[in-house]
Design a protein around this motif. Structure first.
Motif, PDB file in Angstrom:
ATOM      1  N   CYS A 220      -9.945   1.672  -8.584  1.00 57.72           N
ATOM      2  CA  CYS A 220     -10.809   1.725  -7.256  1.00 57.72           C
ATOM      3  C   CYS A 220     -10.996   0.191  -6.740  1.00 57.72           C
ATOM      4  CB  CYS A 220     -12.395   2.423  -7.692  1.00 57.72           C
ATOM      5  SG  CYS A 220     -12.053   4.258  -7.763  1.00 57.72           S
ATOM      6  N   PHE A 221     -11.548  -0.460  -7.632  1.00 57.43           N
ATOM      7  CA  PHE A 221     -11.907  -1.998  -7.081  1.00 57.43           C
ATOM      8  C   PHE A 221     -10.559  -2.386  -6.380  1.00 57.43           C
ATOM      9  CE2 PHE A 221     -11.267  -6.674  -7.946  1.00 57.43           C
ATOM     10  CZ  PHE A 221     -12.633  -7.104  -7.256  1.00 57.43           C
ATOM     11  N   LEU A 222      -9.437  -2.308  -6.924  1.00 60.32           N
ATOM     12  CA  LEU A 222      -8.258  -2.690  -6.413  1.00 60.32           C
ATOM     13  C   LEU A 222      -7.931  -2.303  -5.107  1.00 60.32           C
ATOM     14  CD1 LEU A 222      -5.772  -3.300  -9.536  1.00 60.32           C
ATOM     15  CD2 LEU A 222      -6.782  -5.225  -8.267  1.00 60.32           C
ATOM     16  N   GLU A 223      -8.250  -0.790  -5.139  1.00 56.84           N
ATOM     17  CA  GLU A 223      -7.794  -0.047  -3.711  1.00 56.84           C
ATOM     18  C   GLU A 223      -8.731  -0.678  -2.691  1.00 56.84           C
ATOM     19  OE1 GLU A 223      -6.185   4.347  -5.335  1.00 56.84           O
ATOM     20  OE2 GLU A 223      -8.483   3.729  -5.494  1.00 56.84           O
ATOM     21  N   VAL A 224      -9.920  -0.887  -3.223  1.00 59.18           N
ATOM     22  CA  VAL A 224     -11.017  -1.462  -2.101  1.00 59.18           C
ATOM     23  C   VAL A 224     -10.256  -2.908  -1.411  1.00 59.18           C
ATOM     24  CG1 VAL A 224     -13.332  -2.478  -1.728  1.00 59.18           C
ATOM     25  CG2 VAL A 224     -12.835  -0.421  -2.778  1.00 59.18           C
ATOM     26  N   VAL A 225      -9.884  -3.603  -2.380  1.00 56.77           N
ATOM     27  CA  VAL A 225      -9.272  -4.973  -2.116  1.00 56.77           C
ATOM     28  C   VAL A 225      -7.918  -4.672  -1.240  1.00 56.77           C
ATOM     29  CG1 VAL A 225      -7.967  -7.108  -2.952  1.00 56.77           C
ATOM     30  CG2 VAL A 225      -9.941  -6.056  -3.916  1.00 56.77           C
ATOM     31  N   GLY A 226      -7.338  -3.488  -1.201  1.00 52.36           N
ATOM     32  CA  GLY A 226      -5.924  -3.460  -0.720  1.00 52.36           C
ATOM     33  C   GLY A 226      -6.499  -2.818   0.789  1.00 52.36           C
ATOM     34  N   ILE A 227      -7.637  -2.020   0.724  1.00 52.82           N
ATOM     35  CA  ILE A 227      -8.112  -1.629   2.107  1.00 52.82           C
ATOM     36  C   ILE A 227      -8.329  -2.993   3.044  1.00 52.82           C
ATOM     37  CG2 ILE A 227      -9.928  -0.456   3.341  1.00 52.82           C
ATOM     38  CD1 ILE A 227      -9.863   1.844   0.747  1.00 52.82           C
ATOM     39  N   VAL A 228      -9.032  -3.794   2.320  1.00 47.63           N
ATOM     40  CA  VAL A 228      -9.703  -5.030   3.062  1.00 47.63           C
ATOM     41  C   VAL A 228      -8.278  -5.758   3.717  1.00 47.63           C
ATOM     42  CG1 VAL A 228     -10.809  -7.169   2.985  1.00 47.63           C
ATOM     43  CG2 VAL A 228     -11.801  -5.210   1.866  1.00 47.63           C
ATOM     44  N   LEU A 229      -7.432  -5.920   2.778  1.00 46.64           N
ATOM     45  CA  LEU A 229      -5.989  -6.721   3.150  1.00 46.64           C
ATOM     46  C   LEU A 229      -5.433  -5.949   4.241  1.00 46.64           C
ATOM     47  CD1 LEU A 229      -4.632  -7.888  -0.206  1.00 46.64           C
ATOM     48  CD2 LEU A 229      -5.758  -9.372   1.668  1.00 46.64           C
ATOM     49  N   ALA A 230      -5.357  -4.495   4.233  1.00 48.12           N
ATOM     50  CA  ALA A 230      -4.378  -3.914   5.185  1.00 48.12           C
ATOM     51  C   ALA A 230      -5.128  -3.823   6.499  1.00 48.12           C
ATOM     52  CB  ALA A 230      -4.207  -2.443   4.626  1.00 48.12           C
ATOM     53  N   LEU A 231      -6.448  -3.491   6.375  1.00 52.97           N
ATOM     54  CA  LEU A 231      -7.247  -3.682   7.905  1.00 52.97           C
ATOM     55  C   LEU A 231      -7.433  -5.200   8.260  1.00 52.97           C
ATOM     56  CD1 LEU A 231     -10.352  -1.693   6.916  1.00 52.97           C
ATOM     57  CD2 LEU A 231      -8.439  -1.084   8.409  1.00 52.97           C
ATOM     58  N   TRP A 232      -7.239  -6.249   7.443  1.00 52.22           N
ATOM     59  CA  TRP A 232      -7.177  -7.735   8.007  1.00 52.22           C
ATOM     60  C   TRP A 232      -5.676  -7.807   8.524  1.00 52.22           C
ATOM     61  CZ3 TRP A 232      -8.186 -12.302   4.260  1.00 52.22           C
ATOM     62  CH2 TRP A 232      -8.492 -13.704   5.148  1.00 52.22           C
TER      63      TRP A 232
END
Length: 247
Positions: A220-232
């Motif tokens: 879940c932590f990695l997924e949140v990081v992935g969401i931030v990177l994708a939006l960025w």
């Protein structure tokens, strides 16, 4: 953001999605191990594996979504990246639902397992040929977990038929003596494992369930990081497109 910075985010997102794929495989493996333990310790019954089955499905979905995220990042498509973010959010919600369900059902599963273990132990003492599978099951459990009976070796003589504990309750003897001599020695000297199998089985199942929970939290932590990177990355691509239009 300049092209170099956006390129760094792009490749970082690709790397993260590769990690997502690996963790998807790990979730599938951990869920399969947990399911196998539940099956192996439940006295040949197959109830209570629904949460593990859902986790396996989530693991497969994660691998597919991660591959889709890699493609979206490589193509630098904001639309694909937004779809990827939406999928990750849905996966997080699904994982949270599975985690809550697993935590709620675990006491019920453990209670059912206790009942099944005790029922299978009674059949383990039977001399009928059709119950030989239960004797094999208990020999395997007692050998692998180094335990004896449900709560201890006294379970073998506590009810009819009153039997000496199985040879699988005895610690390994690497001597060259015959098996019957080893068994007789174990019985006469009371060398049986003293701890019952019920506590050891539940402890093993608890450890496997804890591994599933830890994997879920980490992912879940990695997924949140992935969401931030994708939006960025999506935001950077859109800004770069606007800059080119105004230039």
């Amino acid at each position: 953001m300049d092209g170099c910075g956006m390129s760094c985010i792009k490749y970082l997102l690709v790397v993260f999605n590769a990690i997502f794929m690996i963790f998807g495989i790990v979730i599938i493996a951990v869920a399969c191990v947990d399911m196998g333990m539940l099956k192996g310790f439940a006295g040949m019954e197959t109830n209570g594996h629904e949460t593990d089955a859902v986790l396996i499905a989530v693991g497969v979905l994660i691998i597919i979504v991660a591959a889709f995220g890699c493609f979206g990042a490589w193509k630098e498509s904001p639309k694909l990246l937004y779809i990827f973010v939406g999928c990750l959010i849905l996966i997080i919600l699904l994982e949270l639902s599975v985690g809550i369900a697993a935590a709620a059902l675990r006491p019920q599963i453990e209670g059912t397992m206790k009942t099944q273990l005790r029922a299978s132990f009674i059949k383990n003492k039977s001399t009928r040929e059709e119950d030989s599978v239960y004797r094999e099951f208990w020999d395997k459990i007692q050998n692998n977990l180094e335990c004896c009976g449900v709560t201890g070796p006294d379970n073998y003589v506590a009810s009819e038929p009153r039997l000496n504990p199985s040879y699988s309750c005895c610690p390994p003897d690497d001597s060259d003596r015959a098996v019957e001599i080893k068994r007789s020695d174990c019985i006469s000297l009371n060398k049986y494992y003293q701890q019952g199998c019920e506590d050891k089985v539940l402890s093993t199942i608890h450890s496997a369930g804890l591994s599933v929970i830890v994997c879920g939290i980490l992912f879940c932590f990695l997924e949140v990081v992935g969401i931030v990177l994708a939006l960025w990355l999506a935001h950077s691509i859109k800004n770069e497109g606007k800059s080119r239009e105004t230039a």
